[in-house]
Design a protein around this motif. Sequence first.
Motif, short mmCIF file in Angstrom:
data_model
loop_
_atom_site.label_atom_id
_atom_site.label_comp_id
_atom_site.label_asym_id
_atom_site.label_seq_id
_atom_site.Cartn_x
_atom_site.Cartn_y
_atom_site.Cartn_z
N GLY A 60 0.82 -1.21 0.00
CA GLY A 60 0.00 0.00 0.00
C GLY A 60 0.85 1.26 0.00
O GLY A 60 0.60 2.20 -0.76
N GLU A 61 1.86 1.30 0.86
CA GLU A 61 2.75 2.46 0.91
C GLU A 61 3.57 2.58 -0.37
O GLU A 61 3.81 3.68 -0.86
CB GLU A 61 3.67 2.39 2.12
N ASP A 62 4.01 1.44 -0.92
CA ASP A 62 4.78 1.48 -2.17
C ASP A 62 3.93 2.05 -3.30
O ASP A 62 4.40 2.85 -4.11
CB ASP A 62 5.26 0.07 -2.54
N LEU A 66 4.46 5.51 -5.43
CA LEU A 66 4.52 5.50 -6.89
C LEU A 66 3.54 6.50 -7.48
O LEU A 66 3.87 7.25 -8.40
CB LEU A 66 4.24 4.09 -7.42
N VAL A 67 2.32 6.54 -6.95
CA VAL A 67 1.31 7.48 -7.45
C VAL A 67 1.77 8.91 -7.21
O VAL A 67 1.67 9.76 -8.12
CB VAL A 67 -0.06 7.22 -6.78
N LEU A 68 2.30 9.20 -6.03
CA LEU A 68 2.80 10.55 -5.75
C LEU A 68 3.95 10.91 -6.68
O LEU A 68 4.06 12.05 -7.14
CB LEU A 68 3.24 10.66 -4.28
N THR A 69 4.80 9.94 -6.99
CA THR A 69 5.93 10.18 -7.90
C THR A 69 5.43 10.51 -9.30
O THR A 69 5.93 11.44 -9.95
CB THR A 69 6.86 8.95 -7.93
N GLY A 118 4.28 11.10 5.41
CA GLY A 118 5.66 10.94 5.87
C GLY A 118 6.72 11.00 4.78
O GLY A 118 7.81 10.48 4.95
N TYR A 119 6.41 11.64 3.67
CA TYR A 119 7.38 11.78 2.58
C TYR A 119 7.71 13.25 2.38
O TYR A 119 6.98 14.14 2.80
CB TYR A 119 6.82 11.24 1.25
#
Length: 135
Positions: A60-62, A66-69, A118-119
Amino acid sequence: MNTQPPDPPHSPPPPFDEHLSDIADTMSRAFRLTQAPPEPDRTPAPRAARRLATDPDTVGEDLLKLVLTVIELLRQLIERQALRRLEAGGLTDEQEEELGATLMALHDHLAQLCEEHGYTLEDLNIDLGPLGPLL
């Protein structure tokens, strides 16, 4: 006779994040403002899909990262296209103001969404190995 228990029901999908809706609206507006004339279709032949190896505990976090990237990559591409249009003089003063405000809002929404999970925006710069960093 089959003595295996039935599969457990799937958990419901997480609720749609309001910030993603804001980002989608802002990106849509930015795309509309930076539209370029259509180019001839040069679609490459499709390639075979490759499977990704992911850790089930962090998938889920990965996926979120990826979507945010991808959103950050699109934001930077839209920004570059907007700068080209500004330099070419293809926008009115009103369009320039609207485009600037839209790009700033998109940046702020994305930074806020990253912070909530948290990014930082720098965390979204994926290393592509021999090709170097994505962003």
